[in-house]
Design a protein around this motif. Sequence first.
Motif, PDB file in Angstrom:
ATOM      1  N   UNK A 134      40.853  85.727  -2.521  1.00  0.00           N
ATOM      2  CA  UNK A 134      41.432  85.066  -3.696  1.00  0.00           C
ATOM      3  C   UNK A 134      41.827  83.627  -3.371  1.00  0.00           C
ATOM      4  N   UNK A 135      42.450  83.440  -2.227  1.00  0.00           N
ATOM      5  CA  UNK A 135      42.933  82.120  -1.834  1.00  0.00           C
ATOM      6  C   UNK A 135      41.787  81.113  -1.725  1.00  0.00           C
ATOM      7  N   UNK A 136      40.750  81.472  -1.002  1.00  0.00           N
ATOM      8  CA  UNK A 136      39.648  80.537  -0.797  1.00  0.00           C
ATOM      9  C   UNK A 136      38.786  80.370  -2.051  1.00  0.00           C
ATOM     10  N   UNK A 137      38.756  81.384  -2.913  1.00  0.00           N
ATOM     11  CA  UNK A 137      38.066  81.231  -4.200  1.00  0.00           C
ATOM     12  C   UNK A 137      38.770  80.181  -5.049  1.00  0.00           C
ATOM     13  N   UNK A 138      40.096  80.259  -5.096  1.00  0.00           N
ATOM     14  CA  UNK A 138      40.876  79.249  -5.825  1.00  0.00           C
ATOM     15  C   UNK A 138      40.666  77.867  -5.207  1.00  0.00           C
ATOM     16  N   UNK A 139      40.629  77.803  -3.884  1.00  0.00           N
ATOM     17  CA  UNK A 139      40.461  76.525  -3.201  1.00  0.00           C
ATOM     18  C   UNK A 139      39.110  75.894  -3.536  1.00  0.00           C
ATOM     19  N   UNK A 140      38.046  76.676  -3.507  1.00  0.00           N
ATOM     20  CA  UNK A 140      36.720  76.155  -3.855  1.00  0.00           C
ATOM     21  C   UNK A 140      36.700  75.681  -5.307  1.00  0.00           C
ATOM     22  N   UNK A 141      37.345  76.417  -6.188  1.00  0.00           N
ATOM     23  CA  UNK A 141      37.405  76.025  -7.599  1.00  0.00           C
ATOM     24  C   UNK A 141      38.105  74.677  -7.753  1.00  0.00           C
ATOM     25  N   UNK A 142      39.219  74.498  -7.066  1.00  0.00           N
ATOM     26  CA  UNK A 142      39.957  73.239  -7.147  1.00  0.00           C
ATOM     27  C   UNK A 142      39.147  72.092  -6.541  1.00  0.00           C
TER      28      UNK A 142
END
Length: 226
Positions: A134-142
């Motif tokens: 979840x954390x890295x998915x959000x990071x890639x999105x940002x």
Amino acid sequence: MYLYLLLNLGSLSIPLLYSFEKKMRFIKHWKAVFLSLTLVSIVFLIWDAIFTANGVWGFNPDYHLNFLLFGMPIDEWMFFICIPYASIFIHYSLEYFKPNLVISEKITKLITIFFMVILLPVIFMNTDKAYTFVNYTFLVLVLLIGFFFGIKDLQRFYISFLIILIPFFMVNGVLTGTGIAEPIVWYNDAENLGIRLLTIPIEDVGYAFTMIFGNVLLIEKFKKKV
């Protein structure tokens, strides 16, 4: 011992005081900052509540106030105001006092692509680890949003984030157990990569980037409207 509360208030105190500094007058953007902090904190608190309920992480009652809301101590709720505010103050202080300290657009894009290329395989290989996924998915999105719609913000933020990491490691280090008997916030290592920077899960660096840069993106948007 209310150490979590003290860390929040200590992190906020100096940036808030200097927000009224006569030259920079960061406080003049209070509407944009308030709206951004509110929206970003809502997203992170929902995420936080779900992870807390599922044992991805938890909180040591010896170090926080007794009042809980959705399973999280009120100190944790304060975290999403105090820490981002202190961090974005550093970012905008750098912008004010060092306006020419930016990375070129070309290098900024290359850095962003590099991080996304590194992160995507990590995401796909760790779908079973909730915090990592979840954390890295959000990071890639940002990062994608920054690449296409906020490249000028990224040009400065990559530099300011390196500075922000200094107090981040100090505060988050204590939160995760550096220098104290037990961590204030504990992590279930089955839900992350198990890689620690001192006592800090490596995912926390990405978490901080997403939270702070998410605020910067929204502040820049709201500054034009409020």
